[in-house]
Write a protein that holds these residues in place. Structure first.
Motif, PDB file in Angstrom:
ATOM      1  N   ALA A   1      15.773   2.909   9.877  1.00  0.00           N
ATOM      2  CA  ALA A   1      14.680   3.446   9.902  1.00  0.00           C
ATOM      3  C   ALA A   1      14.621   4.432   8.699  1.00  0.00           C
ATOM      4  O   ALA A   1      13.365   4.540   8.007  1.00  0.00           O
ATOM      5  CB  ALA A   1      14.366   4.222  11.199  1.00  0.00           C
ATOM      6  N   GLY A   2      15.491   4.830   8.136  1.00  0.00           N
ATOM      7  CA  GLY A   2      15.487   5.851   7.268  1.00  0.00           C
ATOM      8  C   GLY A   2      15.031   5.169   5.960  1.00  0.00           C
ATOM      9  O   GLY A   2      14.263   5.456   4.977  1.00  0.00           O
ATOM     10  N   ILE A   3      15.641   3.741   5.610  1.00  0.00           N
ATOM     11  CA  ILE A   3      15.363   2.979   4.402  1.00  0.00           C
ATOM     12  C   ILE A   3      13.762   2.423   4.472  1.00  0.00           C
ATOM     13  O   ILE A   3      13.209   2.437   3.494  1.00  0.00           O
ATOM     14  CB  ILE A   3      16.296   1.864   4.612  1.00  0.00           C
ATOM     15  N   LEU A   4      13.640   2.123   5.615  1.00  0.00           N
ATOM     16  CA  LEU A   4      12.013   1.542   5.717  1.00  0.00           C
ATOM     17  C   LEU A   4      11.161   2.869   5.664  1.00  0.00           C
ATOM     18  O   LEU A   4      10.023   2.557   4.564  1.00  0.00           O
ATOM     19  CB  LEU A   4      11.858   0.900   7.096  1.00  0.00           C
ATOM     20  N   PHE A   5      11.355   3.667   6.218  1.00  0.00           N
ATOM     21  CA  PHE A   5      10.337   5.019   5.925  1.00  0.00           C
ATOM     22  C   PHE A   5      10.219   5.496   4.649  1.00  0.00           C
ATOM     23  O   PHE A   5       9.267   5.806   4.129  1.00  0.00           O
ATOM     24  CB  PHE A   5      10.818   6.114   7.148  1.00  0.00           C
ATOM     25  N   THR A   6      11.510   5.645   4.043  1.00  0.00           N
ATOM     26  CA  THR A   6      11.475   6.127   2.549  1.00  0.00           C
ATOM     27  C   THR A   6      10.768   5.236   1.641  1.00  0.00           C
ATOM     28  O   THR A   6      10.102   5.628   0.839  1.00  0.00           O
ATOM     29  CB  THR A   6      13.023   6.187   1.947  1.00  0.00           C
ATOM     30  N   ALA A   7      10.986   3.933   1.800  1.00  0.00           N
ATOM     31  CA  ALA A   7      10.423   2.976   0.941  1.00  0.00           C
ATOM     32  C   ALA A   7       8.736   3.040   1.057  1.00  0.00           C
ATOM     33  O   ALA A   7       8.000   2.928   0.053  1.00  0.00           O
ATOM     34  CB  ALA A   7      10.732   1.523   1.187  1.00  0.00           C
TER      35      ALA A   7
ATOM     36  N   ARG B   1     -15.693   7.579  -4.356  1.00  0.00           N
ATOM     37  CA  ARG B   1     -14.378   7.973  -4.774  1.00  0.00           C
ATOM     38  C   ARG B   1     -13.501   7.923  -3.469  1.00  0.00           C
ATOM     39  O   ARG B   1     -12.312   7.629  -3.872  1.00  0.00           O
ATOM     40  CB  ARG B   1     -14.725   9.444  -5.152  1.00  0.00           C
ATOM     41  N   ARG B   2     -13.808   8.146  -2.179  1.00  0.00           N
ATOM     42  CA  ARG B   2     -12.990   8.003  -1.155  1.00  0.00           C
ATOM     43  C   ARG B   2     -12.405   6.488  -1.132  1.00  0.00           C
ATOM     44  O   ARG B   2     -11.313   6.281  -0.792  1.00  0.00           O
ATOM     45  CB  ARG B   2     -13.803   8.615  -0.032  1.00  0.00           C
ATOM     46  N   GLN B   3     -13.336   5.654  -1.146  1.00  0.00           N
ATOM     47  CA  GLN B   3     -13.154   4.150  -1.265  1.00  0.00           C
ATOM     48  C   GLN B   3     -11.862   3.769  -2.114  1.00  0.00           C
ATOM     49  O   GLN B   3     -10.977   3.155  -1.920  1.00  0.00           O
ATOM     50  CB  GLN B   3     -14.279   3.429  -1.112  1.00  0.00           C
ATOM     51  N   ARG B   4     -12.254   4.292  -3.551  1.00  0.00           N
ATOM     52  CA  ARG B   4     -11.160   4.127  -4.177  1.00  0.00           C
ATOM     53  C   ARG B   4      -9.723   4.724  -4.135  1.00  0.00           C
ATOM     54  O   ARG B   4      -8.707   3.878  -4.315  1.00  0.00           O
ATOM     55  CB  ARG B   4     -11.741   4.513  -5.755  1.00  0.00           C
ATOM     56  N   LEU B   5      -9.972   5.751  -3.635  1.00  0.00           N
ATOM     57  CA  LEU B   5      -8.670   6.560  -3.150  1.00  0.00           C
ATOM     58  C   LEU B   5      -7.945   5.481  -2.160  1.00  0.00           C
ATOM     59  O   LEU B   5      -6.653   5.474  -2.041  1.00  0.00           O
ATOM     60  CB  LEU B   5      -8.927   7.950  -2.600  1.00  0.00           C
ATOM     61  N   TYR B   6      -8.792   5.091  -1.010  1.00  0.00           N
ATOM     62  CA  TYR B   6      -7.957   4.446  -0.050  1.00  0.00           C
ATOM     63  C   TYR B   6      -7.531   3.180  -0.534  1.00  0.00           C
ATOM     64  O   TYR B   6      -6.233   2.605  -0.106  1.00  0.00           O
ATOM     65  CB  TYR B   6      -9.070   4.278   0.946  1.00  0.00           C
ATOM     66  N   LEU B   7      -8.056   2.432  -1.531  1.00  0.00           N
ATOM     67  CA  LEU B   7      -7.655   1.359  -2.088  1.00  0.00           C
ATOM     68  C   LEU B   7      -6.437   1.378  -2.556  1.00  0.00           C
ATOM     69  O   LEU B   7      -5.400   0.697  -2.899  1.00  0.00           O
ATOM     70  CB  LEU B   7      -8.844   0.707  -2.959  1.00  0.00           C
ATOM     71  N   TYR B   8      -6.292   2.809  -3.599  1.00  0.00           N
ATOM     72  CA  TYR B   8      -4.914   2.786  -4.253  1.00  0.00           C
ATOM     73  C   TYR B   8      -3.742   3.150  -3.297  1.00  0.00           C
ATOM     74  O   TYR B   8      -2.642   2.674  -3.544  1.00  0.00           O
ATOM     75  CB  TYR B   8      -5.038   3.697  -5.443  1.00  0.00           C
ATOM     76  N   LEU B   9      -4.181   4.058  -2.211  1.00  0.00           N
ATOM     77  CA  LEU B   9      -3.060   3.886  -1.120  1.00  0.00           C
ATOM     78  C   LEU B   9      -2.823   2.698  -0.594  1.00  0.00           C
ATOM     79  O   LEU B   9      -1.440   2.510  -0.226  1.00  0.00           O
ATOM     80  CB  LEU B   9      -3.815   4.897   0.045  1.00  0.00           C
ATOM     81  N   LEU B  10      -3.668   1.924  -0.242  1.00  0.00           N
ATOM     82  CA  LEU B  10      -3.262   0.754   0.378  1.00  0.00           C
ATOM     83  C   LEU B  10      -2.469  -0.293  -0.768  1.00  0.00           C
ATOM     84  O   LEU B  10      -1.559  -0.900  -0.450  1.00  0.00           O
ATOM     85  CB  LEU B  10      -4.481  -0.388   0.590  1.00  0.00           C
ATOM     86  N   SER B  11      -2.666  -0.211  -2.000  1.00  0.00           N
ATOM     87  CA  SER B  11      -1.764  -0.884  -2.896  1.00  0.00           C
ATOM     88  C   SER B  11      -0.573  -0.183  -2.924  1.00  0.00           C
ATOM     89  O   SER B  11       0.657  -0.972  -3.111  1.00  0.00           O
ATOM     90  CB  SER B  11      -2.499  -0.624  -4.287  1.00  0.00           C
ATOM     91  N   GLY B  12      -0.347   1.210  -2.905  1.00  0.00           N
ATOM     92  CA  GLY B  12       0.903   1.728  -2.786  1.00  0.00           C
ATOM     93  C   GLY B  12       1.906   1.340  -1.404  1.00  0.00           C
ATOM     94  O   GLY B  12       2.976   1.102  -1.539  1.00  0.00           O
ATOM     95  N   LEU B  13       1.131   1.338  -0.483  1.00  0.00           N
ATOM     96  CA  LEU B  13       1.638   0.798   0.909  1.00  0.00           C
ATOM     97  C   LEU B  13       2.235  -0.512   0.881  1.00  0.00           C
ATOM     98  O   LEU B  13       3.466  -0.913   1.190  1.00  0.00           O
ATOM     99  CB  LEU B  13       0.553   0.961   1.896  1.00  0.00           C
ATOM    100  N   CYS B  14       1.277  -1.510   0.113  1.00  0.00           N
ATOM    101  CA  CYS B  14       2.036  -2.773  -0.114  1.00  0.00           C
ATOM    102  C   CYS B  14       3.219  -2.676  -0.947  1.00  0.00           C
ATOM    103  O   CYS B  14       4.102  -3.683  -0.667  1.00  0.00           O
ATOM    104  CB  CYS B  14       0.926  -3.613  -0.701  1.00  0.00           C
ATOM    105  N   CYS B  15       3.260  -1.882  -1.853  1.00  0.00           N
ATOM    106  CA  CYS B  15       4.452  -1.642  -2.814  1.00  0.00           C
ATOM    107  C   CYS B  15       5.674  -1.168  -2.064  1.00  0.00           C
ATOM    108  O   CYS B  15       6.686  -1.784  -2.368  1.00  0.00           O
ATOM    109  CB  CYS B  15       4.300  -1.195  -3.990  1.00  0.00           C
ATOM    110  N   GLY B  16       5.308  -0.428  -1.049  1.00  0.00           N
ATOM    111  CA  GLY B  16       6.514  -0.065  -0.265  1.00  0.00           C
ATOM    112  C   GLY B  16       7.176  -0.943   0.716  1.00  0.00           C
ATOM    113  O   GLY B  16       8.343  -1.063   0.753  1.00  0.00           O
ATOM    114  N   ILE B  17       6.079  -1.579   1.396  1.00  0.00           N
ATOM    115  CA  ILE B  17       6.697  -2.932   1.941  1.00  0.00           C
ATOM    116  C   ILE B  17       7.324  -3.776   1.474  1.00  0.00           C
ATOM    117  O   ILE B  17       8.465  -4.209   1.652  1.00  0.00           O
ATOM    118  CB  ILE B  17       5.541  -3.356   2.776  1.00  0.00           C
TER     119      ILE B  17
END
Length: 349
Positions: A123-129, A240-256
């Protein structure tokens, strides 16, 4: 009158993944069917290329290439970059770019494999990534959406910073994973009906991306922002909010993807994710996503990933030099862009 006209322009862009879904403002049914047909043609063309590559691999190295273990390997390797490409497709569809995805994968993988993190187990490794990926995506999104920075510059800065921090954390050393439950996911015993767990995660991310881009308001807003940001703003979309969400989504995919890479390699290295940004952009482009924004397809992007991964596998099995492989990839990218430009001229766009 101006606002009304602009609203129509904001919705003139569309996603090939959703030819039958209603657009904000409405598209004529005939136009939606035509766009859907073009998407089908592109996807069928990529399937044809993939079939040719499989035939080449089966002809040159039939015993090795067609072996079940090799096919599982191809899908597993495609899973990591494939998850990154799903996030990249959203960003490019919105008219942006993310050059930092490879560096974010590296940073997330090394941060998640430190001794302190591994004490918390699976859980720690997955959560941190995932958290590291989201944090980097948040920084990118804030700089671009609210800081007014050009996506190219903001993500280039993140690329340099994340790579530097990853190197600082590891001090140039490879961090070995000792949590057995994480390592077990990469073993054949964990396969479900012969399918590696990493491939199942990739399939789940792909399905979620396809549904979000092609069947939700979020997806339609993403396409509208990429087609004409000012028109989207006048149509009531918080760009602006839409773009923020999109880069958050990209970061989430990178973490996975970082977690999948940890499972695949059993380690964390500052060199992880090298050139992932180029591979993800290339896969999205040959899949039919417009680099200028306004059109994106998850299915095409995934097919692009499979094409590139299969090429890499064939070259490796035939002991061909990597420089020839890069030339082949470059030729495919150029051909895909030329086809896109020709299609755009035919459509009058």
């Amino acid at each position: 009158m101006t606002v009304s006209t602009t609203k129509t322009s904001a919705n003139s862009a569309t996603s090939p993944d959703s030819p039958d879904s209603p657009q904000e403002g409405g598209w004529p049914d005939r136009a939606r069917r035509a766009l859907g047909l073009k998407a089908d043609v592109r996807n069928l063309s990529l399937l044809g290329v993939l079939a040719v590559l499989i035939a080449v691999g089966g002809f040159t190295r039939p015993a090795e290439f067609l072996a079940t273990s090799n096919l599982q390997l191809v899908l597993t390797q495609a899973s990591v970059i494939g998850v990154v490409t799903v996030g990249m497709t959203f960003v490019i569809t919105s008219g942006g770019i993310d050059l930092s995805v490879g560096a974010i994968v590296a940073l997330a993988s090394v941060w998640a494999t430190t001794l302190a993190t591994q004490e918390y187990g699976f859980a720690g490794i997955l959560f941190t990534a995932v958290v590291v990926g989201l944090a980097c995506g948040l920084v990118n999104g804030l700089l671009i959406a609210y800081g007014g920075m050009v996506p190219f510059i903001a993500t280039l800065a993140m690329l340099a910073s994340a790579r530097g921090l990853a190197l600082q954390i590891t001090d140039g050393r490879t961090q070995i994973v000792t949590v057995q439950s994480v390592l077990d996911l990469g073993l054949p015993d964990a396969y479900l009906l012969g399918i590696p767990p990493l491939v199942l995660v990739f399939a789940a991310v792909t399905l979620a991306g396809w549904l979000i881009l092609g069947r939700t308001t979020f997806g339609r807003r993403t396409v509208a922002v990429g087609g004409n940001a000012e028109a989207a703003r006048l149509a009531g979309i918080d760009v602006r909010r839409q773009r923020l969400y999109l880069y958050l989504l990209s970061g989430l995919c990178c973490g996975i993807a970082a977690f999948l890479l940890i499972v695949l390699s059993g380690s964390g290295q500052n060199t992880n994710g090298n050139l992932y940004e180029l591979d993800a952009i290339a896969a999205a482009i040959i899949g039919g996503t417009l680099l200028s924004g306004g059109r994106g397809t998850i299915v095409g992007s995934v097919l692009g990933v499979l094409v590139f991964t299969t090429i890499t596998n064939i070259f490796a099995l035939n002991n061909l030099q990597s420089d020839v492989q890069q030339i082949a990839k470059g030729a495919i990218i150029v051909a895909a862009v030329l086809v896109q430009r020709r299609t755009a001229r035919t459509d009058g766009t």
